[in-house]
Design an enzyme around this catalytic site. Structure first.
Site, mmCIF file in Angstrom:
data_model
loop_
_atom_site.group_PDB
_atom_site.id
_atom_site.type_symbol
_atom_site.label_atom_id
_atom_site.label_comp_id
_atom_site.label_asym_id
_atom_site.label_seq_id
_atom_site.Cartn_x
_atom_site.Cartn_y
_atom_site.Cartn_z
ATOM 1 N N ASP A 10 -10.650 -13.503 7.307
ATOM 2 C CA ASP A 10 -10.926 -12.299 6.538
ATOM 3 C C ASP A 10 -10.800 -11.093 7.464
ATOM 4 O O ASP A 10 -11.559 -10.961 8.420
ATOM 5 C CB ASP A 10 -12.350 -12.421 5.989
ATOM 6 C CG ASP A 10 -12.837 -11.218 5.211
ATOM 7 O OD1 ASP A 10 -12.172 -10.160 5.218
ATOM 8 O OD2 ASP A 10 -13.913 -11.332 4.600
ATOM 9 N N ASN A 24 -3.389 0.953 -1.714
ATOM 10 C CA ASN A 24 -2.536 1.464 -2.775
ATOM 11 C C ASN A 24 -2.406 2.964 -2.554
ATOM 12 O O ASN A 24 -3.149 3.554 -1.786
ATOM 13 C CB ASN A 24 -3.067 1.084 -4.171
ATOM 14 C CG ASN A 24 -4.389 1.729 -4.499
ATOM 15 O OD1 ASN A 24 -4.540 2.944 -4.373
ATOM 16 N ND2 ASN A 24 -5.348 0.933 -4.916
ATOM 17 N N GLY A 32 -7.597 -7.014 -3.616
ATOM 18 C CA GLY A 32 -7.130 -7.657 -2.395
ATOM 19 C C GLY A 32 -7.735 -7.076 -1.134
ATOM 20 O O GLY A 32 -8.934 -6.766 -1.071
ATOM 21 N N VAL A 33 -6.899 -6.918 -0.109
ATOM 22 C CA VAL A 33 -7.342 -6.390 1.188
ATOM 23 C C VAL A 33 -7.955 -5.003 1.007
ATOM 24 O O VAL A 33 -9.008 -4.691 1.572
ATOM 25 C CB VAL A 33 -6.156 -6.332 2.182
ATOM 26 C CG1 VAL A 33 -6.526 -5.558 3.443
ATOM 27 C CG2 VAL A 33 -5.692 -7.733 2.542
ATOM 28 N N ASP A 34 -7.313 -4.166 0.205
ATOM 29 C CA ASP A 34 -7.783 -2.795 -0.015
ATOM 30 C C ASP A 34 -9.219 -2.781 -0.539
ATOM 31 O O ASP A 34 -10.086 -2.095 -0.004
ATOM 32 C CB ASP A 34 -6.833 -2.093 -0.989
ATOM 33 C CG ASP A 34 -7.012 -0.588 -1.043
ATOM 34 O OD1 ASP A 34 -7.540 -0.007 -0.081
ATOM 35 O OD2 ASP A 34 -6.600 0.000 -2.051
ATOM 36 N N SER A 122 1.930 -6.415 1.465
ATOM 37 C CA SER A 122 2.755 -6.567 0.257
ATOM 38 C C SER A 122 2.875 -7.995 -0.261
ATOM 39 O O SER A 122 3.595 -8.232 -1.232
ATOM 40 C CB SER A 122 4.160 -5.976 0.441
ATOM 41 O OG SER A 122 4.113 -4.571 0.429
#
Length: 169
Positions: A10, A24, A32-34, A122
């Site tokens: 993580d 984004n 997700g990661v964001d 991505s």
């Protein structure tokens, strides 16, 4: 020469000078990661992102560019936000994905970061094939002149880790 390493785990638990966020364009959080970076990093990250939107990035951060904020409560000094391209079979967007890595390293250099952790940009909701994303990421980082001493690719699961491991050889 920059050392490249891999970790399965993580990214919000990683210790580095800078963590790269697969953001984004709104810079206001997402999935997700964001979303994970915004949740674990706390409101300080969102507050700086809102200031960026109110000043330089009124229309959002363009794909392939990068900008830094505080890391808030993360075990890092900064978060470098970059917007990856959505994969397309009709249009080659590889240069935009490579640009995410180059721009992030340029921002890291401007900050004086020596260690940087990247996710597999991505490859989640933007559907970039893992093997190709790994190729672009590893080749771009290897071929970018930077003062960053170590880049750690933090891969969320086994398939992502394996794809990057094949590219690191």
């Amino acid at each position: 020469m920059t050392v490249l390493t891999l970790v399965q785990g993580d990214i919000t638990r990683e210790h580095a000078d800078a963590l790269v966020n697969a953001a984004n364009s709104s810079l206001l959080g997402g999935g997700g990661v964001d979303g994970a970076i915004h949740r674990r990093g706390g409101p300080e990250i969102l507050a700086e992102c809102r200031r960026l939107r109110a000043s330089r990035y009124g229309r959002g951060l363009p794909v392939g560019q990068a900008v830094a904020t505080t890391a808030g409560r993360l075990d890092a000094r900064w978060v470098i936000h970059t917007v990856g391209p959505v994969f397309s079979r009709e249009e080659d967007r590889s240069e935009l994905l490579a640009s995410c890595h180059r721009a992030s390293l340029r921002v890291a250099d401007e900050l004086g970061a020596r260690t940087v952790a990247f996710p597999a940009i991505s490859t989640g909701v933007y559907r970039w094939p893992l093997d190709d994303a790994a190729r672009i990421a590893v080749e771009t980082v290897r071929n970018t002149t930077t003062a960053v001493e170590e880049v750690v690719f933090v891969l969320f699961d086994g398939p992502a880790y394996e794809a990057f491991a094949r590219r690191l050889g």
